[in-house]
Enzyme design. Structure first.
Site, PDB file in Angstrom:
ATOM      1  N   PHE A 239       1.257  -1.244  -0.087  1.00  0.00           N
ATOM      2  CA  PHE A 239       0.010   0.361  -0.222  1.00  0.00           C
ATOM      3  C   PHE A 239       0.879   1.148   0.084  1.00  0.00           C
ATOM      4  O   PHE A 239       0.213   2.111   0.665  1.00  0.00           O
ATOM      5  CB  PHE A 239      -0.914  -0.516   1.432  1.00  0.00           C
ATOM      6  CG  PHE A 239      -1.712  -1.423   1.326  1.00  0.00           C
ATOM      7  CD1 PHE A 239      -2.474  -1.981   0.381  1.00  0.00           C
ATOM      8  CD2 PHE A 239      -1.387  -2.324   2.532  1.00  0.00           C
ATOM      9  CE1 PHE A 239      -3.613  -2.829   1.254  1.00  0.00           C
ATOM     10  CE2 PHE A 239      -2.116  -3.284   2.697  1.00  0.00           C
ATOM     11  CZ  PHE A 239      -3.223  -2.907   1.885  1.00  0.00           C
ATOM     12  N   GLY A 466       0.117  -7.832  -4.648  1.00  0.00           N
ATOM     13  CA  GLY A 466      -0.807  -8.070  -4.389  1.00  0.00           C
ATOM     14  C   GLY A 466      -2.460  -7.380  -5.539  1.00  0.00           C
ATOM     15  O   GLY A 466      -3.318  -8.734  -5.613  1.00  0.00           O
ATOM     16  N   ARG A 598      -9.505   0.581 -20.387  1.00  0.00           N
ATOM     17  CA  ARG A 598      -9.313  -0.903 -20.327  1.00  0.00           C
ATOM     18  C   ARG A 598      -9.577  -1.885 -19.470  1.00  0.00           C
ATOM     19  O   ARG A 598      -8.557  -1.233 -18.524  1.00  0.00           O
ATOM     20  CB  ARG A 598      -8.764  -0.945 -21.436  1.00  0.00           C
ATOM     21  CG  ARG A 598      -9.300  -1.996 -22.177  1.00  0.00           C
ATOM     22  CD  ARG A 598      -8.632  -1.909 -23.742  1.00  0.00           C
ATOM     23  NE  ARG A 598      -8.795  -3.905 -24.819  1.00  0.00           N
ATOM     24  CZ  ARG A 598      -7.426  -3.633 -25.507  1.00  0.00           C
ATOM     25  NH1 ARG A 598      -6.478  -3.294 -24.630  1.00  0.00           N
ATOM     26  NH2 ARG A 598      -7.663  -5.261 -25.873  1.00  0.00           N
ATOM     27  N   ASN A 601      -8.825  -7.559 -16.900  1.00  0.00           N
ATOM     28  CA  ASN A 601      -8.769  -9.018 -16.163  1.00  0.00           C
ATOM     29  C   ASN A 601      -9.978  -8.618 -15.130  1.00  0.00           C
ATOM     30  O   ASN A 601     -10.114  -7.520 -14.427  1.00  0.00           O
ATOM     31  CB  ASN A 601      -7.676  -9.696 -15.460  1.00  0.00           C
ATOM     32  CG  ASN A 601      -8.387 -10.440 -15.064  1.00  0.00           C
ATOM     33  OD1 ASN A 601      -9.354 -10.612 -14.718  1.00  0.00           O
ATOM     34  ND2 ASN A 601      -7.930 -12.174 -15.168  1.00  0.00           N
ATOM     35  N   PRO A 602     -11.162  -8.906 -15.475  1.00  0.00           N
ATOM     36  CA  PRO A 602     -12.551  -8.069 -14.610  1.00  0.00           C
ATOM     37  C   PRO A 602     -12.744  -8.410 -13.264  1.00  0.00           C
ATOM     38  O   PRO A 602     -12.899  -8.184 -12.074  1.00  0.00           O
ATOM     39  CB  PRO A 602     -13.945  -8.596 -15.490  1.00  0.00           C
ATOM     40  CG  PRO A 602     -13.201  -8.949 -16.038  1.00  0.00           C
ATOM     41  CD  PRO A 602     -12.121  -9.024 -17.063  1.00  0.00           C
ATOM     42  N   LYS A 671      -6.385   2.287 -17.368  1.00  0.00           N
ATOM     43  CA  LYS A 671      -5.584   3.949 -17.044  1.00  0.00           C
ATOM     44  C   LYS A 671      -5.321   3.206 -15.571  1.00  0.00           C
ATOM     45  O   LYS A 671      -4.772   4.424 -14.900  1.00  0.00           O
ATOM     46  CB  LYS A 671      -7.310   5.024 -16.862  1.00  0.00           C
ATOM     47  CG  LYS A 671      -7.613   5.530 -18.303  1.00  0.00           C
ATOM     48  CD  LYS A 671      -8.179   7.005 -17.980  1.00  0.00           C
ATOM     49  CE  LYS A 671      -9.633   6.573 -17.509  1.00  0.00           C
ATOM     50  NZ  LYS A 671     -10.897   8.119 -17.841  1.00  0.00           N
ATOM     51  N   GLY A 672      -4.824   2.089 -15.540  1.00  0.00           N
ATOM     52  CA  GLY A 672      -4.898   2.497 -14.234  1.00  0.00           C
ATOM     53  C   GLY A 672      -5.850   1.856 -12.592  1.00  0.00           C
ATOM     54  O   GLY A 672      -6.312   3.219 -12.957  1.00  0.00           O
ATOM     55  N   GLU A 675      -5.714   2.744  -6.855  1.00  0.00           N
ATOM     56  CA  GLU A 675      -6.337   3.694  -5.849  1.00  0.00           C
ATOM     57  C   GLU A 675      -7.442   4.612  -6.242  1.00  0.00           C
ATOM     58  O   GLU A 675      -8.188   4.541  -5.194  1.00  0.00           O
ATOM     59  CB  GLU A 675      -4.797   4.564  -5.523  1.00  0.00           C
ATOM     60  CG  GLU A 675      -3.863   4.345  -5.670  1.00  0.00           C
ATOM     61  CD  GLU A 675      -2.761   4.439  -5.649  1.00  0.00           C
ATOM     62  OE1 GLU A 675      -1.692   4.421  -7.005  1.00  0.00           O
ATOM     63  OE2 GLU A 675      -1.374   4.975  -4.778  1.00  0.00           O
TER      64      GLU A 675
HETATM   65 MO1  MOS Z   1       0.765   3.047  -4.053  1.00  0.00          MO
HETATM   66  S1  MOS Z   1       0.693   4.604  -1.937  1.00  0.00           S
HETATM   67  O1  MOS Z   1       1.229   4.484  -5.201  1.00  0.00           O
HETATM   68  O2  MOS Z   1       1.870   2.305  -2.978  1.00  0.00           O
END
Ligand code: MOS
Length: 709
Positions: A239, A466, A598, A601-602, A671-672, A675
């Site tokens: 994290f 993870g 996109r 993997n849903p 787009k990632g 977070e």
């Molecule tokens: Mo994240 S806080 O960029 O591991």
């Protein structure tokens, strides 16, 4: 192409993880391994005047004790350009290089012994005397100072004339929000196994960035990078806590060199609160001005966060204030308060989640003041472009996120008045919030090899803490190679492999994913150049008399960032049940809809979002470092008292994805997705608690005590 992208593939490393064969840093059992235990300072500021190690040195099994009194001097070369995960001003803690104590819990010595128990026992025998000096251990936002220029965060940013517009606004909100110091609290403890072979160093380390680990240790020890190999195949949650290379990595390497044995240094749970970073306590004031029809006329958001005295940690807390809504008049101000504590660091959507919390809670207050539905208010102020950067979005389907999640949730059943919905004796609240998170991309490289037996191996130095990197990259690779999934092996987490950027900022797929795709396409093209139609890879290679063919490729951002602004978006809706007599809060339902471009993997994307929601639940209701200003110390530095959600706290969570494909941002169109899932959860819960109870709690976490006051 085999259309693997978009398939809900189960984790390729799932079996290794649940059967315990996946090896984490502390589990690398190299021959002759010795164990280290830290001695940590017990005062927040001062000098070590005496340190008594004789008893520890005589203890059973002890191989060596290192303190600032007998340390090898380390060069600590500075970087020409600091890694992005390090604070850009101030100086990192230099271990054992002097008697100064900068915070409570600072490592001031290390004991190495044959066994972990012997090391821990001997460490407890080290006696330390201090000369203390006055310490700053309270977070007082009045002492806030602007960040330095080097920090990269603006002290102030403005467009239009926000203060004047706020003064003239017919409807105004002016409120202060806060959250405490929070800790990453990953399952896996930080650990390093260091082993020297002459002047070559191998580190098995918990890290989100093997390349940076290598660079940092090379600078600290003044040795060439190619003398160091960092291996980190699995990370058990991080994290953000494993972005930087913390002092204990140096200590492990130093101790190993000193005793001439491989050394394992695993931080214990308590040490995680002082030997790595944390999310800084932050106080924010938000002023919103609006016309009676709900149109925002002023957004003023000010944030003050804590940092240490020796380094300046600054984060992007106020970006959401500048880009989430359409508004001509925006002012943000950022301040830092130096304290005698260890340095904060990025944690789960650093800064952004903090800024979104205050902004989205204030938007809810504004909706109440205007008598407008909170969702309507968001739609009314929807930003059609990034007004701060004056750029169009590379893609944005936030309206669709709102619609999808609201419908699924049944938002239209909400009766607007607080305390107006009940289920039996419980007060029912519906709350919502917007989520935003910047989409990032960095240069990455990967190699792809096809073998004569028809199998392929794809490799890069990236990490997997993870989110399912092994799985999603295997999919991207198999898709690009046109091979079945089980013909492709994907390897990561080793500096011997092609360079990858930090596994953070939700950018691994946009960065490494595109490199993997490029490497696979390159090797495929190379092989197919002189192949006859219909021949398999194996047949081509065998007919050429080769056992393999390999290609390496780099993928990096172009100038799209100058033409488009790229963000992930989301909408979060939650239901809370509050017991009016006890003040206890349950969250029976949470639904998020996301625009993440996109989705490769849903299935793992859903896991990722559920994880983010659970993290948000913790932030809203549970997580809090209990700080003792007398000692400058976290009192609940353990998993029993630092509360995080457990299964009993989590009921129905649902993640929906708006179909997207952002090719303006990168070739894969992603787009990632990480977070973004945390952002918006805490304010949605706080807003729902207000709707249920009529009480506006602006300080996280929302506890029974705060609700019953
Ligand atoms: Mo994240 S806080 O960029 O591991």
């Amino acid at each position: 192409m085999s259309d693997l992208i978009g398939q809900p593939i189960s984790r390729v490393d799932g079996r290794a993880k649940v059967t315990g064969t996946a090896r984490y840093a502390a589990e690398f059992d190299v021959p002759g391994l010795a164990h280290a235990a830290l001695v940590s300072s017990t005062v927040p500021r001062g000098r070590v005047t005496a340190i008594e190690t004789a008893e520890a040195e005589r203890a059973a099994g002890v191989l060596g004790v290192l303190t600032h009194l007998n340390p090898p001097r380390l060069p600590y070369h500075s970087f020409e350009e600091r890694p992005g995960v390090d604070p850009q001003s101030g100086d990192q803690l230099k271990v054992f290089q002097g008697p100064d104590v900068l915070f409570s819990g600072q490592p001031i010595g290390v004991v190495v012994a044959e066994t972990l128990e012997q090391a821990r026992h001997a460490a407890s025998l080290v006696r330390v005397c201090y000369e203390t000096s006055e310490a700053t251990t309270t977070f007082d936002p009045r002492r806030g100072r602007p960040p330095s220029e080097a920090s990269g965060e603006p002290g102030e940013s403005r467009r239009g004339a926000a203060v004047r517009a706020f003064g003239k606004a017919p409807v105004r909100i002016d409120a202060v929000y806060g959250h405490p110091r929070e800790h990453h609290t990953a399952m896996e403890m930080h650990a390093t196994v260091a082993t020297w072979d002459d002047d070559r160093l191998t580190l098995y380390d918990k890290t989100q960035w093997v390349n940076n680990d290598r660079a940092e240790i090379a600078h600290v020890f003044g040795i060439p990078e190619d003398h160091i190999r960092v291996i980190s195949p699995y990370v058990g949650g991080a994290f953000g806590s494993a972005l930087r290379t913390w002092p204990h990595v140096t200590i492990a390497a130093l101790a190993a060199r000193q005793v001439g044995r491989p050394v394992r240094l695993e931080l214990n749970r308590r040490e995680l609160y002082t030997s790595t970073g944390f999310r800084p306590e932050t106080e924010q004031r938000v002023r919103l001005g609006a016309r009676r029809d709900g149109k925002l006329t002023a957004v003023i958001q000010e944030a003050t966060g804590q940092t240490s005295t020796y380094e300046e940690y600054a984060e992007d807390t106020l970006d959401p204030a500048r880009m989430t809504y359409a508004c001509r008049n925006v002012l943000t101000r950022y301040r830092l308060v130096e304290m005698d504590t260890n340095t904060p660091c990025p944690m789960r959507a650093p800064g952004v989640v903090t800024g979104v919390f205050a902004l989205e809670a204030a938007m809810d207050e504004l909706a109440v003041a205007l008598g407008i539905d909170p969702l309507e208010l968001r739609l009314e102020n929807h930003a059609e472009r990034n007004e701060q950067d004056d750029l169009p979005w590379s893609s944005k389907t936030l309206r669709e996120c709102y619609r999808l999640a609201a419908e699924r949730f049944g938002w239209s059943r909400r009766s607007p008045a607080p305390r107006s919905m009940r289920q039996g004796p419980l007060l029912v609240g519906y709350g919502m919030a917007t989520a935003v998170y910047p989409a990032s991309r960095a240069a990455a490289s990967a190699s792809a090899t096809i073998f004569a037996d028809g199998n392929a191996l794809v490799r890069t130095a990236a990490s997997d803490m993870g989110p399912g990197t092994y799985t999603s990259m295997t999919q991207v690779a198999a898709d690009a190679l046109g091979l079945p999934l089980d013909h492709v092996r994907f390897e990561l987490g080793d500096t011997a492999l092609p360079d990858a950027p930090v596994h953070g900022g939700s950018m691994t797929m946009a960065s490494v994913g595109n490199a993997v795709q490029a490497a696979c396409e390159t090797v495929r093209a190379k092989l197919l150049t002189d192949a006859r139609n219909g021949e398999s890879y194996g047949e081509i290679l065998r007919s050429q008399g080769r056992d393999r063919i390999e290609a390496t490729a780099e993928a990096k951002p172009g100038d799209e960032g100058e033409r488009f602004s790229s963000y992930g978006f989301g909408a979060v809706f939650v239901e809370v049940h509050v017991d009016p007599d006890l003040g206890t809060i349950r969250v029976p339902r949470m639904i998020g809809a996301y625009d993440a471009g996109r989705v490769v993997n849903p299935k793992i994307a859903r896991s990722q979002c559920l994880g983010g929601m659970v993290g948000g639940l913790g932030m809203a209701l549970l997580e809090q470092a209990e700080w003792d200003p007398r000692f400058g110390r976290v009192m609940n530095a353990n998993l029993a008292e630092y509360l995080v959600p457990v299964n009993a706290d989590v009921t129905e969570l649902e993640a929906l994805f708006v179909p997207g494909d952002d090719r303006r941002f990168n070739p894969l169109g992603v787009k990632g997705l990480a977070e973004i899932a945390l952002c918006g959860v805490a304010p949605a819960i706080a807003n729902a608690v207000y709707h249920a109870t009529g009480k506006r709690i602006r300080d996280l976490p929302i506890t029974v005590a705060k609700l019953l006051v």
